[in-house]
Motif scaffolding. Structure first.
Motif, short mmCIF file in Angstrom:
data_model
loop_
_atom_site.label_atom_id
_atom_site.label_comp_id
_atom_site.label_asym_id
_atom_site.label_seq_id
_atom_site.Cartn_x
_atom_site.Cartn_y
_atom_site.Cartn_z
N UNK A 195 38.17 42.15 43.87
CA UNK A 195 39.46 40.83 44.54
C UNK A 195 38.92 40.56 46.05
N UNK A 196 37.46 40.86 46.37
CA UNK A 196 36.90 40.51 47.61
C UNK A 196 36.33 39.17 47.33
N UNK A 197 36.66 37.97 47.65
CA UNK A 197 35.67 36.84 47.68
C UNK A 197 34.29 37.14 48.16
N UNK A 240 30.48 37.94 33.76
CA UNK A 240 31.89 38.73 33.16
C UNK A 240 32.95 37.73 33.24
N UNK A 241 33.78 38.16 32.13
CA UNK A 241 35.10 37.18 32.19
C UNK A 241 36.03 37.68 33.11
N UNK A 242 35.85 38.81 33.71
CA UNK A 242 36.79 39.33 34.48
C UNK A 242 36.57 38.86 36.08
N UNK A 243 36.36 37.64 36.21
CA UNK A 243 35.97 37.07 37.64
C UNK A 243 36.53 35.75 37.96
N UNK A 244 36.67 35.12 38.91
CA UNK A 244 37.20 33.85 39.22
C UNK A 244 35.99 33.24 40.50
N UNK A 274 33.73 27.73 49.93
CA UNK A 274 33.59 26.59 49.09
C UNK A 274 32.60 26.81 47.79
N UNK A 275 31.91 27.78 47.99
CA UNK A 275 31.04 28.26 46.96
C UNK A 275 30.85 29.74 46.62
N UNK A 276 31.50 30.47 45.64
CA UNK A 276 31.26 31.73 45.50
C UNK A 276 31.69 32.46 44.26
N UNK A 277 32.23 33.51 44.36
CA UNK A 277 32.75 34.11 43.15
C UNK A 277 33.71 35.62 43.48
N UNK A 278 34.63 35.72 42.85
CA UNK A 278 35.47 36.73 43.26
C UNK A 278 35.59 37.71 41.91
N UNK A 279 34.96 38.84 41.82
CA UNK A 279 35.19 39.83 40.90
C UNK A 279 36.53 40.63 40.67
N UNK A 280 37.19 40.70 39.46
CA UNK A 280 38.49 41.21 39.34
C UNK A 280 38.32 42.90 38.81
N UNK A 281 37.23 42.96 38.50
CA UNK A 281 37.19 44.65 37.98
C UNK A 281 35.85 45.00 38.32
N UNK A 282 35.71 46.33 38.65
CA UNK A 282 34.57 46.88 39.02
C UNK A 282 33.59 46.82 37.89
N UNK A 320 21.55 41.07 40.37
CA UNK A 320 22.55 42.10 40.00
C UNK A 320 23.68 42.45 41.10
N UNK A 321 24.79 42.26 40.69
CA UNK A 321 25.94 42.55 41.80
C UNK A 321 26.77 43.69 41.30
N UNK A 322 26.77 44.65 42.14
CA UNK A 322 27.52 45.82 41.89
C UNK A 322 28.77 45.72 42.65
N UNK A 323 29.90 45.98 41.58
CA UNK A 323 31.48 45.83 42.09
C UNK A 323 32.08 46.96 42.36
#
Length: 335
Positions: A195-197, A240-244, A274-282, A320-323
């Motif tokens: 949930x951190x942009x 992943x689908x768990x992202x915005x 203005x450009x980015x991603x927010x992951x909703x699940x680890x 690779x992005x670790x959440x």
């Protein structure tokens, strides 16, 4: 069908398939790194303004368009055609040599339709031959140019499909475009929280327009075309689908100064990038594959004044992005 009947009907024969020495191989400026992209042709490429580096790659054309696989181009003067015949006669014996020599003599020496290799028209034109892009081996399209070599007077345009022109050269240059990788700058970098942009951006200095020029200069027949790729947008796919994504489409357009997105700075943590991603699940100890794809606008300009648009191309890489989950700290009232 006999060999003579095949030649008379205009079908390709051993004489056309093995006309003598192998066709010339493309001269390539090695600074562009396309040494494996050879063609059986006299077309040359200037790659000095192409993308470079170990992570550079070819763009993929959007839609079902593909660069030319084969074409016809001027190659032989009458004297060169005669010498090619002599070279064939002088080669060591191989299976089909007799038929190849007879076919060559029938078509180019004995008047069916050319007499004495058209030497009476020396300086007035050239024999055109089929050429192909050897990087397309396995693609049936390379066999679409199956006409035997034919004569064209200087200044005339041959009345056949696939005759080389500025647009053909532009397409061949397109297939050799190399663009830099699209590893975006991220904040936080590599490791983020649920949930951190995460801000994403590309500085103007990270990418630039690239171009390739294809040329054919044979016997006074001189034409070239330059194909240019310009970056216009960045698309983020979180893996992943768990992202915005920001914006919701994931497509970040280029800014007026040539950059994409906006660099994160202290104090912006609560703002929407203005450009980015927010992951909703680890990512549960693993990593998501964030794919960043640049869309490149492709245009071309010929030395004869022609030009236009070609299909946009895309090129992307993954990171690779670790959440991680945000760790809450609970304290007892007695502490």
């Amino acid at each position: 069908m006999t060999l003579v009947a095949m030649v008379a009907a205009g079908l390709p024969t051993m004489a056309q398939a093995i006309p003598g020495p192998a066709p010339s191989v493309t001269e390539v400026d090695s600074s562009g790194g396309n040494k494996d992209k050879t063609i059986s042709s006299q077309v040359t490429f200037n790659l000095s303004k192409n993308g470079s580096g170990k992570s550079a790659g070819a763009v993929t054309a959007m839609g079902d368009w593909t660069p030319p696989a084969c074409w016809y181009e001027p190659k032989w003067t009458p004297e060169a055609k005669e010498q090619d015949y002599k070279n064939l006669v002088g080669t060591p014996l191989f299976s089909g040599k007799k038929e190849a020599v007879e076919g060559y003599e029938y078509r180019f020496r004995d008047g069916h339709p050319y007499t004495d290799f058209n030497k009476d028209k020396s300086g007035e034109g050239m024999f055109w031959t089929s050429a192909r892009d050897d990087s397309r081996v396995g693609d049936e399209a390379i066999w679409a140019c199956d006409e035997p070599d034919f004569w064209v007077d200087n200044g005339d345009a041959p009345d056949v499909d696939h005759a080389i022109d500025a647009a053909t050269l532009a397409g061949l240059a397109y297939s050799r475009i190399q663009v830099p990788d699209t590893e975006v700058t991220l904040a936080p970098e590599a490791i983020t929280k649920v949930n951190l942009p995460t801000w994403a951006w590309l500085d103007k200095a990270d990418f630039r327009d690239v171009s390739v020029t294809a040329s054919l200069n044979v016997g006074g027949w001189n034409l070239s075309a330059t194909t240019t790729a310009k970056p216009v947008s960045l698309k983020l796919e979180p893996g992943t689908a768990d992202a915005a994504t920001y914006p919701a489409s994931g497509a970040c357009t280029i800014n007026a100064d040539g950059s994409i997105g906006e660099a994160w700075a202290k104090g912006k943590s609560d703002e929407t990038p203005p450009c980015g991603v927010k992951y909703l699940r680890s990512s549960d100890g693993g990593a998501y594959k964030l794919r960043a794809t640049i869309t490149w606008e492709i245009t071309w300009e010929g030395s004869n004044g022609e030009g236009g648009q070609l299909p946009d191309g895309t090129f992307g890489t993954t990171q690779d992005i670790t959440v991680q989950e945000i760790q809450a700290v609970n304290r007892s009232s007695g502490e």
